[in-house]
Design a protein around this motif. Sequence first.
Motif, PDB file in Angstrom:
ATOM      1  N   ASP A 184       7.679   4.330   2.629  1.00 16.07           N
ATOM      2  CA  ASP A 184       6.677   4.112   1.580  1.00 16.07           C
ATOM      3  C   ASP A 184       7.329   3.673   0.278  1.00 16.07           C
ATOM      4  N   GLN A 185       8.577   4.107   0.059  1.00 21.96           N
ATOM      5  CA  GLN A 185       9.279   3.647  -1.126  1.00 21.96           C
ATOM      6  C   GLN A 185       9.474   2.141  -1.079  1.00 21.96           C
ATOM      7  N   THR A 200      -3.024  -8.498  -7.486  1.00 23.38           N
ATOM      8  CA  THR A 200      -3.516  -7.353  -8.262  1.00 23.38           C
ATOM      9  C   THR A 200      -4.046  -6.300  -7.293  1.00 23.38           C
ATOM     10  N   ASP A 201      -4.045  -5.052  -7.737  1.00 20.94           N
ATOM     11  CA  ASP A 201      -4.558  -3.941  -6.922  1.00 20.94           C
ATOM     12  C   ASP A 201      -3.921  -3.960  -5.542  1.00 20.94           C
ATOM     13  N   LEU A 202      -2.608  -4.081  -5.497  1.00 20.61           N
ATOM     14  CA  LEU A 202      -1.903  -4.224  -4.227  1.00 20.61           C
ATOM     15  C   LEU A 202      -1.636  -2.873  -3.562  1.00 20.61           C
ATOM     16  N   PRO A 203      -1.673  -2.808  -2.231  1.00 25.17           N
ATOM     17  CA  PRO A 203      -1.347  -1.561  -1.532  1.00 25.17           C
ATOM     18  C   PRO A 203       0.124  -1.214  -1.737  1.00 25.17           C
ATOM     19  N   SER A 204       0.399   0.060  -1.929  1.00 19.82           N
ATOM     20  CA  SER A 204       1.776   0.468  -2.238  1.00 19.82           C
ATOM     21  C   SER A 204       2.343   1.483  -1.249  1.00 19.82           C
ATOM     22  N   THR A 205       1.622   1.750  -0.153  1.00 20.70           N
ATOM     23  CA  THR A 205       2.129   2.619   0.909  1.00 20.70           C
ATOM     24  C   THR A 205       1.792   1.976   2.250  1.00 20.70           C
ATOM     25  N   LYS A 206       2.385   2.496   3.303  1.00 22.54           N
ATOM     26  CA  LYS A 206       2.094   1.973   4.643  1.00 22.54           C
ATOM     27  C   LYS A 206       0.627   2.168   4.981  1.00 22.54           C
TER      28      LYS A 206
END
Length: 329
Positions: A184-185, A200-206
């Motif tokens: 996830d990092q 914009t508003d991008l997913p930041s975890t799996k």
Amino acid sequence: MLMPHQLVEQSLQSHFDRNVRQHYFRGMEFAGPAGDPGWFGPGSAVWHVHSHTEALIFGLQCAAYIERLDPSIYWMGMHHSRLVKRDEDGTAIPVIDPEGAAVRLGHSIAFFIGTAYGSTETAERVSKTVRAMHHTIKGTRPDGAAYDADDPAWLRWNYATVVWGLATAHEIYHPNPLRGKKLDQYYGEFVRVGHALGGTDLPSTKAETLDCLHSYLPKLALTHGAAMATGSNLSMPQSAVDWAIRDTMPKWAKQLIGHNDPNPIERRARRAVVWSIINGLHTAAGDTLEFRQARARVTGGTTVSHTEPAYVPGSDPELSRDEVEHSFA
């Protein structure tokens, strides 16, 4: 006198230099300025993931495959890309042009290595170049639907396909893969690239990325051109590579393309063969020149073996050296 493994390494490095580096890395700076960590730096999850060039290339193929399930992306490629052949009038034909595919792959490799290991100025410049190119990709599909590469919703989904492809290839085929919070990092760090491209508003975890990909399902379809380039329509050895790519797809994507997993034993055996090829090539080729230059740029010449994973910030600071190394297994 060079040993056999050194001759293989020299041959693979020369091939990469002739076919990729000389054409697509022009103007990129990896050796300087001294002390500049670039966008990520050693110890980042991005450095760990992207240091395995062969898994990175495979991940790009996985991303490209799931992208093609969006008819808009398929027609963007037909209208604006060198990826497909064209007739005498310049009209796109739904057949892959090997030379055009090599050009696209070369540009992609340069971008993802440049943003990972390049100097700060290099990462910013190549991102601006790609973003400017995206501004020109607008048009209309044969069914009358308009497409625009600057559309925020489309940018978000397209970003998800890329980060998912790279991370999934890493999970399955890297010898020391990040997992759980460490993976996830990577998703969280890579957002910087997506923002630089206008996302914009991008997913930041799996989990967020998988949700984003699945949310687009009502808009996806298997176009005729995409169908002809996958599955039983291919012959060896293309079909073997195609299987390995389809094997990485989420369950809903496999249903869409009609892919059925073999029994677990056969699947494990097939993956073992692919793992051996990808990692055999990486071991034979060694680290890329860009990775070695970036390492020296940041550390003042200190090198780290590519078999020794860098410590990822956010891990338990009390872990011993051995525990840190095994935490990536």
